[in-house]
Design a protein around this motif. Sequence first.
Motif, PDB file in Angstrom:
ATOM      1  N   PHE A  94       0.824  -1.214   0.000  1.00 43.75           N
ATOM      2  CA  PHE A  94       0.000   0.000   0.000  1.00 43.75           C
ATOM      3  C   PHE A  94       0.857   1.264   0.000  1.00 43.75           C
ATOM      4  O   PHE A  94       0.463   2.304   0.532  1.00 43.75           O
ATOM      5  CB  PHE A  94      -0.978   0.000   1.179  1.00 43.75           C
ATOM      6  CG  PHE A  94      -1.898  -1.188   1.170  1.00 43.75           C
ATOM      7  CD1 PHE A  94      -2.999  -1.228   0.336  1.00 43.75           C
ATOM      8  CD2 PHE A  94      -1.637  -2.285   1.977  1.00 43.75           C
ATOM      9  CE1 PHE A  94      -3.837  -2.332   0.306  1.00 43.75           C
ATOM     10  CE2 PHE A  94      -2.476  -3.402   1.957  1.00 43.75           C
ATOM     11  CZ  PHE A  94      -3.572  -3.425   1.118  1.00 43.75           C
ATOM     12  N   VAL A  95       2.037   1.168  -0.601  1.00 46.68           N
ATOM     13  CA  VAL A  95       2.950   2.299  -0.749  1.00 46.68           C
ATOM     14  C   VAL A  95       3.072   2.613  -2.232  1.00 46.68           C
ATOM     15  O   VAL A  95       3.382   1.725  -3.031  1.00 46.68           O
ATOM     16  CB  VAL A  95       4.338   1.970  -0.157  1.00 46.68           C
ATOM     17  CG1 VAL A  95       5.333   3.072  -0.484  1.00 46.68           C
ATOM     18  CG2 VAL A  95       4.233   1.762   1.353  1.00 46.68           C
ATOM     19  N   PRO A  96       2.843   3.852  -2.639  1.00 45.17           N
ATOM     20  CA  PRO A  96       2.872   4.163  -4.079  1.00 45.17           C
ATOM     21  C   PRO A  96       4.278   4.075  -4.669  1.00 45.17           C
ATOM     22  O   PRO A  96       5.271   4.406  -4.016  1.00 45.17           O
ATOM     23  CB  PRO A  96       2.356   5.603  -4.132  1.00 45.17           C
ATOM     24  CG  PRO A  96       2.720   6.180  -2.797  1.00 45.17           C
ATOM     25  CD  PRO A  96       2.559   5.042  -1.823  1.00 45.17           C
ATOM     26  N   ASP A  97       4.333   3.611  -5.909  1.00 44.59           N
ATOM     27  CA  ASP A  97       5.569   3.648  -6.683  1.00 44.59           C
ATOM     28  C   ASP A  97       5.593   4.942  -7.482  1.00 44.59           C
ATOM     29  O   ASP A  97       4.551   5.555  -7.743  1.00 44.59           O
ATOM     30  CB  ASP A  97       5.632   2.449  -7.641  1.00 44.59           C
ATOM     31  CG  ASP A  97       5.630   1.113  -6.904  1.00 44.59           C
ATOM     32  OD1 ASP A  97       6.359   0.997  -5.907  1.00 44.59           O
ATOM     33  OD2 ASP A  97       4.889   0.198  -7.327  1.00 44.59           O
ATOM     34  N   PHE A  98       6.784   5.363  -7.894  1.00 45.54           N
ATOM     35  CA  PHE A  98       6.858   6.545  -8.737  1.00 45.54           C
ATOM     36  C   PHE A  98       6.055   6.309 -10.014  1.00 45.54           C
ATOM     37  O   PHE A  98       6.124   5.229 -10.608  1.00 45.54           O
ATOM     38  CB  PHE A  98       8.308   6.865  -9.100  1.00 45.54           C
ATOM     39  CG  PHE A  98       9.151   7.251  -7.928  1.00 45.54           C
ATOM     40  CD1 PHE A  98       8.703   8.170  -6.998  1.00 45.54           C
ATOM     41  CD2 PHE A  98      10.407   6.698  -7.753  1.00 45.54           C
ATOM     42  CE1 PHE A  98       9.483   8.536  -5.908  1.00 45.54           C
ATOM     43  CE2 PHE A  98      11.202   7.055  -6.666  1.00 45.54           C
ATOM     44  CZ  PHE A  98      10.733   7.973  -5.747  1.00 45.54           C
ATOM     45  N   PRO A  99       5.266   7.298 -10.447  1.00 44.15           N
ATOM     46  CA  PRO A  99       4.423   7.099 -11.636  1.00 44.15           C
ATOM     47  C   PRO A  99       5.259   6.952 -12.906  1.00 44.15           C
ATOM     48  O   PRO A  99       6.350   7.521 -13.018  1.00 44.15           O
ATOM     49  CB  PRO A  99       3.577   8.370 -11.669  1.00 44.15           C
ATOM     50  CG  PRO A  99       4.366   9.381 -10.909  1.00 44.15           C
ATOM     51  CD  PRO A  99       5.099   8.627  -9.851  1.00 44.15           C
ATOM     52  N   LYS A 100       4.718   6.188 -13.851  1.00 41.39           N
ATOM     53  CA  LYS A 100       5.415   5.994 -15.124  1.00 41.39           C
ATOM     54  C   LYS A 100       5.328   7.248 -15.991  1.00 41.39           C
ATOM     55  O   LYS A 100       6.211   7.512 -16.806  1.00 41.39           O
ATOM     56  CB  LYS A 100       4.816   4.791 -15.853  1.00 41.39           C
ATOM     57  CG  LYS A 100       5.045   3.470 -15.113  1.00 41.39           C
ATOM     58  CD  LYS A 100       4.400   2.298 -15.828  1.00 41.39           C
ATOM     59  CE  LYS A 100       4.618   1.004 -15.051  1.00 41.39           C
ATOM     60  NZ  LYS A 100       3.944  -0.154 -15.700  1.00 41.39           N
ATOM     61  N   GLU A 101       4.243   8.008 -15.831  1.00 45.92           N
ATOM     62  CA  GLU A 101       4.118   9.293 -16.503  1.00 45.92           C
ATOM     63  C   GLU A 101       4.532  10.401 -15.541  1.00 45.92           C
ATOM     64  O   GLU A 101       4.363  10.259 -14.332  1.00 45.92           O
ATOM     65  CB  GLU A 101       2.674   9.515 -16.961  1.00 45.92           C
ATOM     66  CG  GLU A 101       2.143   8.460 -17.910  1.00 45.92           C
ATOM     67  CD  GLU A 101       0.671   8.684 -18.197  1.00 45.92           C
ATOM     68  OE1 GLU A 101       0.356   9.500 -19.078  1.00 45.92           O
ATOM     69  OE2 GLU A 101      -0.159   8.054 -17.529  1.00 45.92           O
ATOM     70  N   THR A 102       5.056  11.484 -16.068  1.00 44.11           N
ATOM     71  CA  THR A 102       5.538  12.558 -15.200  1.00 44.11           C
ATOM     72  C   THR A 102       4.397  13.504 -14.827  1.00 44.11           C
ATOM     73  O   THR A 102       3.805  14.137 -15.699  1.00 44.11           O
ATOM     74  CB  THR A 102       6.653  13.361 -15.893  1.00 44.11           C
ATOM     75  OG1 THR A 102       7.718  12.467 -16.231  1.00 44.11           O
ATOM     76  CG2 THR A 102       7.183  14.442 -14.973  1.00 44.11           C
ATOM     77  N   PRO A 103       4.106  13.629 -13.542  1.00 45.71           N
ATOM     78  CA  PRO A 103       3.037  14.531 -13.110  1.00 45.71           C
ATOM     79  C   PRO A 103       3.562  15.934 -12.846  1.00 45.71           C
ATOM     80  O   PRO A 103       4.773  16.155 -12.716  1.00 45.71           O
ATOM     81  CB  PRO A 103       2.568  13.886 -11.801  1.00 45.71           C
ATOM     82  CG  PRO A 103       3.824  13.286 -11.239  1.00 45.71           C
ATOM     83  CD  PRO A 103       4.660  12.851 -12.425  1.00 45.71           C
ATOM     84  N   ASP A 104       2.638  16.883 -12.739  1.00 40.47           N
ATOM     85  CA  ASP A 104       2.976  18.239 -12.324  1.00 40.47           C
ATOM     86  C   ASP A 104       2.667  18.451 -10.844  1.00 40.47           C
ATOM     87  O   ASP A 104       3.361  19.196 -10.157  1.00 40.47           O
ATOM     88  CB  ASP A 104       2.186  19.257 -13.149  1.00 40.47           C
ATOM     89  CG  ASP A 104       2.452  19.116 -14.639  1.00 40.47           C
ATOM     90  OD1 ASP A 104       3.615  19.303 -15.048  1.00 40.47           O
ATOM     91  OD2 ASP A 104       1.503  18.790 -15.386  1.00 40.47           O
ATOM     92  N   MET A 105       1.609  17.792 -10.368  1.00 42.64           N
ATOM     93  CA  MET A 105       1.180  17.887  -8.978  1.00 42.64           C
ATOM     94  C   MET A 105       1.022  16.481  -8.431  1.00 42.64           C
ATOM     95  O   MET A 105       0.388  15.635  -9.057  1.00 42.64           O
ATOM     96  CB  MET A 105      -0.149  18.650  -8.875  1.00 42.64           C
ATOM     97  CG  MET A 105      -0.110  20.061  -9.438  1.00 42.64           C
ATOM     98  SD  MET A 105      -1.779  20.708  -9.816  1.00 42.64           S
ATOM     99  CE  MET A 105      -2.563  20.634  -8.206  1.00 42.64           C
ATOM    100  N   ILE A 106       1.585  16.226  -7.249  1.00 37.95           N
ATOM    101  CA  ILE A 106       1.537  14.906  -6.627  1.00 37.95           C
ATOM    102  C   ILE A 106       0.856  15.034  -5.265  1.00 37.95           C
ATOM    103  O   ILE A 106       1.313  15.789  -4.399  1.00 37.95           O
ATOM    104  CB  ILE A 106       2.947  14.328  -6.430  1.00 37.95           C
ATOM    105  CG1 ILE A 106       3.704  14.256  -7.754  1.00 37.95           C
ATOM    106  CG2 ILE A 106       2.879  12.949  -5.776  1.00 37.95           C
ATOM    107  CD1 ILE A 106       5.192  13.963  -7.583  1.00 37.95           C
ATOM    108  N   TYR A 107      -0.245  14.330  -5.078  1.00 34.63           N
ATOM    109  CA  TYR A 107      -0.936  14.333  -3.792  1.00 34.63           C
ATOM    110  C   TYR A 107      -0.479  13.128  -2.969  1.00 34.63           C
ATOM    111  O   TYR A 107      -0.611  11.975  -3.406  1.00 34.63           O
ATOM    112  CB  TYR A 107      -2.449  14.247  -3.992  1.00 34.63           C
ATOM    113  CG  TYR A 107      -3.099  15.530  -4.453  1.00 34.63           C
ATOM    114  CD1 TYR A 107      -3.696  16.392  -3.539  1.00 34.63           C
ATOM    115  CD2 TYR A 107      -3.112  15.886  -5.800  1.00 34.63           C
ATOM    116  CE1 TYR A 107      -4.311  17.570  -3.962  1.00 34.63           C
ATOM    117  CE2 TYR A 107      -3.712  17.065  -6.230  1.00 34.63           C
ATOM    118  CZ  TYR A 107      -4.314  17.895  -5.302  1.00 34.63           C
ATOM    119  OH  TYR A 107      -4.908  19.062  -5.724  1.00 34.63           O
ATOM    120  N   LEU A 108       0.046  13.399  -1.781  1.00 30.11           N
ATOM    121  CA  LEU A 108       0.436  12.337  -0.855  1.00 30.11           C
ATOM    122  C   LEU A 108      -0.236  12.592   0.488  1.00 30.11           C
ATOM    123  O   LEU A 108      -0.182  13.706   1.012  1.00 30.11           O
ATOM    124  CB  LEU A 108       1.957  12.304  -0.651  1.00 30.11           C
ATOM    125  CG  LEU A 108       2.833  11.919  -1.845  1.00 30.11           C
ATOM    126  CD1 LEU A 108       4.301  11.984  -1.456  1.00 30.11           C
ATOM    127  CD2 LEU A 108       2.486  10.513  -2.355  1.00 30.11           C
TER     128      LEU A 108
END
Length: 404
Positions: free
Chosen positions: A169-183
Amino acid sequence: MFRVNDNYQKLPGSYLFSTIAKKVSAYQEANPDRKLIRLGIGDVTQPIAPAIIEAMHKAVDEMSRAETFRGYAPDLGYDFLRNAIAENDYKARGCDISADEIFVSDGAKSDSGNIQEIFAADNRIAVCDPVYPVYVDSNVMAGRTGTYDPATETWSNVIYMPCTKENQFVPDFPKETPDMIYLCLPNNPTGTTITKAQLQEWVDYANRVGAVIIYDGAYEAYISEENVAHSIYECEGAKTCAIELKSFSKNAGFTGVRLGYTVVPKELKCGDVSLHAMWARRHGTKFNGAPYIVQRAGEAVYSEAGKAQLKDQVAYYMKNAATIKNGLKEAGYEVFGGVNAPYIWLKTPDRMTSWEFFDYLLETANVVGTPGSGFGPSGEGYFRLTAFGAYENTLEALERIRSL
């Protein structure tokens, strides 16, 4: 003729907890003799601590006298509260955050929905899946999420970071590059979290790709493990890539009082544009300041008596969490969370969908929880229970579930 914001029409159904409330209300009306135990919405049940109540009474008395009466609060917050936050939540933990980087509000929910306003509409957001619904829904309202696919329950322009049993239940870095990341860490709804070293990797990633992290730390008071950060600003480089949201609701029982704050460091910029200045402008234009009485209550959270009393309240709720987690494990359920957060995330039994298990618990055990699918497609097949109930009700709810 006037026109409406069509983005609102894209939202599927009603807000998750509104849907739950309607279903529960309908069941209660049809079965008035049944005693429901509510472990669904993350609402606290313990009364506000005595030290805080005392501060509120004193502030109320001040409002009754001309010489101490106060009208409009400073829109960014009173200095006495911002200084207390800076000293206790940041400097005491080695974080270089100053009082004027702290923006007091009426709660983290408001800020988590409003913060997206200072970003361009064509920014792409990345969210954990499952996730607190406000993050996605507020971006839908802003026209940032693309089109909705009912079959997959996903938005075309949202980057989903699945948080599943397979990745703890821990996110991996996204394969697409985001501009905003909600954690949101510790996480709502899964109750899980990451280590400080793992969080540092996210800060490094955001700085590397030019993304901003919207960091929701509403549950930091429940952290019990030493290697988990209480603030993203414990990580090197976070001041150039992260905005942090904090709440008094869960640590101090302010769900009905309403108080929170957002930190926007002065170093956080988009080119030459200061996000600190932008948020100050937005905040000053659209918000008239949290009430003086409430801000004095917030200040009392950081008093010696307040700290001790709230430590006991957090322990009370985490005792509930341990009771639920251990009891469900003994009953054969697969459960997660409950160590650094007051949420239990469990696998639904017998291949039930999340909503099927919701109905099953409501009708057979008269216990209200939250279906995991309401938090996103990866939440399907899971269910959230909160530890915010009274201990006696928690024990009774657990026995009802175990007897099914």
